[in-house]
Design an enzyme around this catalytic site. Sequence first.
Site, PDB file in Angstrom:
ATOM      1  CB  SER A  42      -0.442  -4.044  -7.257  1.00  0.00           C
ATOM      2  OG  SER A  42      -1.160  -5.491  -7.498  1.00  0.00           O
ATOM      3  CG  ASP A 327      -3.725  -7.718  -0.222  1.00  0.00           C
ATOM      4  OD1 ASP A 327      -3.590  -8.134  -1.442  1.00  0.00           O
ATOM      5  OD2 ASP A 327      -3.898  -6.051  -0.618  1.00  0.00           O
ATOM      6  CG  HIS A 330      -0.977  -7.728  -3.426  1.00  0.00           C
ATOM      7  ND1 HIS A 330      -1.619  -6.609  -3.273  1.00  0.00           N
ATOM      8  CD2 HIS A 330      -0.473  -7.187  -4.849  1.00  0.00           C
ATOM      9  CE1 HIS A 330      -2.841  -6.554  -4.513  1.00  0.00           C
ATOM     10  NE2 HIS A 330      -1.523  -6.703  -4.995  1.00  0.00           N
TER      11      HIS A 330
END
Length: 362
Positions: A42, A327, A330
């Site tokens: 991600s 977040d 990340h």
Amino acid sequence: MADNFRLFRLGFVLFVLLVNNAICQEDARSEMVPAMFIFGDSLIDNGNNNNLPSFAKANYFPYGIDFNGGSTGRFSNGLTMVDVIAQLLGLPFIPPHSQASGDQMRFGLNYASAAAGILDITGRNFVGRIPFNQQITNFESTMNQMRNNIGASDVADALANSIFFVGMGSNDYLNNYLMPNYNTKNQYNPQEYANLLAQQYNQQLIRLYNLGARKFVIGGVGLMGCIPSILAQSQNGACSEEVNQLVLPFHNNVRSMLNNLNTNLPGFRFSYIDIRNLFQDLLTNYRQYGFSQVNLGCCGVGRNRGQITCLPFQTPCANREQYIFWDAFHPTEAVNILFGRKAFSGGPDVVYPMNIQQLASV
């Protein structure tokens, strides 16, 4: 499926023609390399999970709030580190494998998938994801189409000069070893698990090498004990040294693995981005870099805004350029820009044994 293959063929015909015939146009970019192929999770996924039956998605506002194009599927408020590196190499943003077609693909593809790991079983709590092995298989399918339609030697020349960016390993800890619904911790101690990961990782990089990759950029794992998700579980709000130490054997194994591959595989070259050192420097000197928030997510819910990740249409922090974390897991665009630039032109303390700019030139 046939339509997809035709799209692959069209895109990479254009790509190889560009490389081999050195097409010059007045508005052409000055690319340092023919293309970049991206594999990972991600941190660098830019939309491959959008259409998967997966809980690991970022194709909704406020993800992409600062990106020209909005919420594309990037797990950031804006650019990812590979976006920054692509720009510095003179390339356009590399499109996701699941969405690209035709001329869009001539500068490479991004195969990364949120929740993906070195181990196929990693990330199963998110349901749909594309593990590293499958990402390589997807790349292999693309290369087979190229070789069948263009010729093996032309493809080999183009690939040998392209950059292969690989960033794997974080989920094998966060969404495997540290998860209570996995038995991994009972099966392996930290060193044994790091050895297992490095063994698999070594085989996977050799697969890419055998498919034609020669210039590798490997993104290391960071100080995962300092991300908001882990901080939210801490009693004193401090980084978890237990988690940071847990990941250290893998960090050491990867460096050794890359040195061995460099010695044993003809033409293998690499740049290892020491994300651990980059984060340590940032957390120590954050004010010098213009940051003021080091332990909160800009968007999220709960302690450290890290217990629940950024929800659809949640209002994020206004001063995003001052936050290290976007977040629970990340970094913000500001950090991605900082790290991308250091990886591109930094010294051996953060990118070893050469930086990306030097790798592109050899």
